[in-house]
Every structure is written in structure tokens, then in C-alpha cells.
Design an enzyme around this catalytic site. Structure first.
Site, PDB file in Angstrom:
ATOM      1  N   GLN A   1       0.829  -1.208   0.000  1.00  0.00           N
ATOM      2  CA  GLN A   1       0.000   0.000   0.000  1.00  0.00           C
ATOM      3  C   GLN A   1       0.865   1.261   0.000  1.00  0.00           C
ATOM      4  O   GLN A   1       0.587   2.234  -0.710  1.00  0.00           O
ATOM      5  CB  GLN A   1      -0.927  -0.011   1.218  1.00  0.00           C
ATOM      6  CG  GLN A   1      -2.120   0.929   1.133  1.00  0.00           C
ATOM      7  CD  GLN A   1      -3.128   0.588   0.060  1.00  0.00           C
ATOM      8  OE1 GLN A   1      -3.330   1.364  -0.865  1.00  0.00           O
ATOM      9  NE2 GLN A   1      -3.755  -0.575   0.167  1.00  0.00           N
TER      10      GLN A   1
ATOM     11  N   GLN B   1       2.440   0.403  14.516  1.00  0.00           N
ATOM     12  CA  GLN B   1       2.221   1.842  14.517  1.00  0.00           C
ATOM     13  C   GLN B   1       2.432   2.477  15.896  1.00  0.00           C
ATOM     14  O   GLN B   1       3.004   3.563  15.999  1.00  0.00           O
ATOM     15  CB  GLN B   1       0.817   2.162  13.994  1.00  0.00           C
ATOM     16  CG  GLN B   1       0.673   1.913  12.504  1.00  0.00           C
ATOM     17  CD  GLN B   1      -0.682   2.309  11.953  1.00  0.00           C
ATOM     18  OE1 GLN B   1      -1.495   2.947  12.631  1.00  0.00           O
ATOM     19  NE2 GLN B   1      -0.956   1.910  10.719  1.00  0.00           N
TER      20      GLN B   1
ATOM     21  N   HIS C   1      -6.192   3.359   7.642  1.00  0.00           N
ATOM     22  CA  HIS C   1      -7.021   2.462   8.453  1.00  0.00           C
ATOM     23  C   HIS C   1      -7.236   3.134   9.808  1.00  0.00           C
ATOM     24  O   HIS C   1      -6.340   3.812  10.310  1.00  0.00           O
ATOM     25  CB  HIS C   1      -6.323   1.115   8.618  1.00  0.00           C
ATOM     26  CG  HIS C   1      -7.132   0.069   9.325  1.00  0.00           C
ATOM     27  ND1 HIS C   1      -8.479  -0.118   9.096  1.00  0.00           N
ATOM     28  CD2 HIS C   1      -6.786  -0.844  10.266  1.00  0.00           C
ATOM     29  CE1 HIS C   1      -8.920  -1.109   9.860  1.00  0.00           C
ATOM     30  NE2 HIS C   1      -7.916  -1.560  10.580  1.00  0.00           N
TER      31      HIS C   1
ATOM     32  N   GLU D   1     -14.825 -21.955  -9.021  1.00  0.00           N
ATOM     33  CA  GLU D   1     -15.869 -21.185  -9.691  1.00  0.00           C
ATOM     34  C   GLU D   1     -16.377 -20.010  -8.856  1.00  0.00           C
ATOM     35  O   GLU D   1     -17.117 -19.164  -9.362  1.00  0.00           O
ATOM     36  CB  GLU D   1     -17.029 -22.100 -10.082  1.00  0.00           C
ATOM     37  CG  GLU D   1     -16.645 -23.093 -11.181  1.00  0.00           C
ATOM     38  CD  GLU D   1     -17.842 -23.829 -11.746  1.00  0.00           C
ATOM     39  OE1 GLU D   1     -18.960 -23.269 -11.715  1.00  0.00           O
ATOM     40  OE2 GLU D   1     -17.662 -24.958 -12.217  1.00  0.00           O
TER      41      GLU D   1
END
Length: 334
Positions: free
Chosen positions: A29, A87, A109, A232
Site C-alpha cells: 500500500q 504503529q 485504516h 468457480e
């Protein structure tokens, strides 16, 4: 109440023209957002630990790279894109001591602010730009001339210019092309975690395993069960994403349409919804946040090892590895 949203022609990059932006972290990111900002003409540097493995990568991408503390000192906006669990410590030791009045800290976030892992000073702005897609897609769509939609929020508007900066940052990474929507740090983190746990990751993962096991235990070949219960799924999700649930049903066979509409609610029923509410309550109360923090501090990344090993040993993973090699022989598949 109508949700506020903004499009590209409603937002300007001008509020950022004379500001320096430090992107802290250069993971998937961080690399995408820093590169998009730079390509949008903004003054960007990347803040990293010296000797870290992403330092050379950021330099090779033509970014100015500094140690985190220097990047914070030299910048007006500090966009924090390191993992949630890192953080708090990084903020205390390498960011907070160098935050002066009128600076801005930004996130993608809401966890660190909402759960008070970070307690920001009152004389700065605190904002969020949260792209609704992985970093690789954020970069790809920007290079294609479009962008990934983002959720945006202002937690603290000390300068009275926080919204201008928030929207301009969203524009710089391409998000105003499809559009950005207003949220709060609380709403973003609680809905994000809920979606991951009951639907996108946890719910889907368990639904795939249980449906696969049901077919295999009934005597069907594992390879056939893999195609029907896992492979699928992407085809259906692509239809849902592009056309909605009703649109998906109009694009599958009549048998699939009737079977899904009449049997689906027997599988995911009111009992399932009650359990979803239990999970949501754990998130809202902070129980999950405390559990995750304590687990991480105790075991670091070892916390995942046992659970992932158990999953890797499941028959669906062994069958899938072989079938994926058959379907994508030119690629390195796992």
C-alpha cells in the site's frame, strides 16, 4: 441521511502544492500511494528504518528516502502506512517527538486512532484516506488513468483545513476518479474488521472448506469438489461485483438461479446472522482488538503459524496446488 461523496472535478490538489508529504512504510500500500502521489506532482519522501529491505526498492522507484524521524521533521503531512501492530511503537519513538503545531498525521485504516493505540497531540490534524482495494490495484488503476474508491475521514481538524488536505490526498492517489465517501475512524475500522471476519476472509474460507468436505465425505472426487466449491467462486464474485446480486442471478443458468434463491437462505440462515452479531459485538466492545494486540505482543507473527499450517494440511489445499499448476502452467503458483 445522505452520505457525503466527492468526485474528481470537485477536488483540487492546490492545498498540497506547497506541502511536503512523508509516506511512512513502503509495503504494497505504501509503495502504491507514494508513487501515485509523486506522479500527481506532489512533494513526497518515504520514511523507513535504515537498512530495511524496502529502502533499496523505494530508491529504485526514484523516491527520496529518509529515516522515519528525519522524514517527519521535514514534512507537513505524515502518512502512516506501516502495519497496525507496528504503529504504536513507531509513533511513540520516531514520529511523536517531531510533530510540531499544524502538522498532519494521516492513515489508511482507523484502528490505531479509534482504539487509542496512538494518542495524537491536540495541535495537529488527524485524517484518513482508506482505499477500498489492495495496493497493487491502487497503482494499476492509477496508471490506467482511473483509480480505486476510498473512504475518507477527519478525526481532528486543528487547522480548519483538514478536509481540504484529506480530499486532495485522495485525489492524488486517484480515488476521486471513481469517487470518495465520508466515514469516521470508528465506522471504518469496525466495518472493515467485520467484513474480513464474517464474509471476505473468515466466512468465505469456512464456507469453502465445509462445502468441499460435504462433497468429499459423500464420495465425490476431491478434484471435482475443488472446482465446484472454490474455483468457480471467483466467477460468481466477479459477476456480483460488477452487476450486483440480482444482476448475478440474471447471468447464471435458471437452475443455478432457482437453487440459489431457494436453498441459500437455508445454509446461511438466522442462526448464522446471530453469530455475525456476536462477532460484531466483540469488535465494537474492543474485545477483538485487545485479543489481537495481546496475541501479537506475545507471539508476534508466530500467532499465525499453527492455524495456517493446519489449513495448509487440509485436502483442499493439496488438491488445489496440483490443479492450479494445471490451469496456470507458466506462472509460479502456490
Amino acid at each position: 441521511m445522505t452520505i457525503r461523496r466527492w468526485l474528481d472535478n470537485e477536488v483540487s490538489l492546490d492545498p498540497l502544492r506547497n506541502l511536503k508529504i512523508a509516506v511512512i512504510g513502503y509495503g504494497i500500500q505504501g509503495a502504491a500511494q507514494a508513487s501515485n502521489m509523486k506522479d500527481s506532482g506532489l512533494n513526497v519522501c518515504v520514511g523507513l528504518r535504515p537498512g530495511g529491505k524496502t529502502w533499496a526498492k523505494a530508491e529504485n522507484d526514484n523516491h527520496e528516502v529518509k529515516v522515519v524521524s528525519d522524514a517527519v521533521k521535514d514534512s507537513d503531512i505524515i502518512h502512516i502506512l506501516i502495519p497496525d501492530m507496528e504503529q504504536e511503537e513507531t509513533f511513540k519513538t520516531e514520529i511523536a517527538p517531531y510533530l510540531t503545531e499544524n502538522k498532519t498525521i494521516s492513515f489508511s485504516h482507523g484502528a490505531a486512532i479509534h482504539w487509542k493505540w496512538i494518542d495524537p497531540p491536540k495541535n495537529i490534524d488527524v485524517i484518513m484516506i482508506a482505499p477500498k482495494g489492495p495496493g497493487q490495484r491502487v497503482r494499476e488503476l492509477y496508471l490506467d488513468g482511473f483509480g480505486t474508491p476510498s473512504l475518507v475521514a477527519v478525526h481532528q481538524d486543528y487547522t480548519k483545513k483538514a478536509w481540504e488536505k484529506t480530499l486532495a490526498l485522495a485525489k492524488s492517489i486517484g480515488s476521486t476518479k471513481p469517487g470518495v465517501l465520508e466515514t469516521t475512524f470508528k465506522e471504518e475500522v469496525e466495518t472493515d474488521w467485520f467484513g474480513e471476519q464474517v464474509d471476505l476472509c473468515g466466512g468465505v474460507h469456512q464456507m469453502i472448506l465445509k462445502s468441499f468436505e460435504t462433497l468429499v465425505e459423500a464420495g465425490y472426487q476431491p478434484e471435482i469438489a475443488y472446482f465446484e466449491c472454490l474455483h468457480e467462486l471467483k466467477l460468481i464474485v466477479d459477476l456480483v461485483q460488477k452487476y450486483g446480486i440480482t444482476g448475478m442471478y440474471t447471468r447464471v443458468s435458471e437452475t443455478a438461479r432457482y437453487g440459489g434463491l431457494t436453498r441459500g437462505k437455508r445454509v446461511i440462515d438466522t442462526d448464522s446472522k446471530a453469530k455475525m452479531k456476536e462477532v460484531l459485538a466483540e469488535i465494537q466492545s474492543g474485545q477483538f482488538a485487545n485479543e489481537w494486540v495481546n496475541n501479537y505482543k506475545k507471539e508476534k507473527k508466530l500467532a499465525f503459524r499453527g492455524m495456517l499450517q493446519e489449513l495448509e494440511n487440509h485436502e483442499i489445499e493439496k488438491v488445489g496446488k496440483d490443479l492450479r499448476k494445471m490451469m496456470w502452467p507458466q506462472e509460479k503458483v502456490e
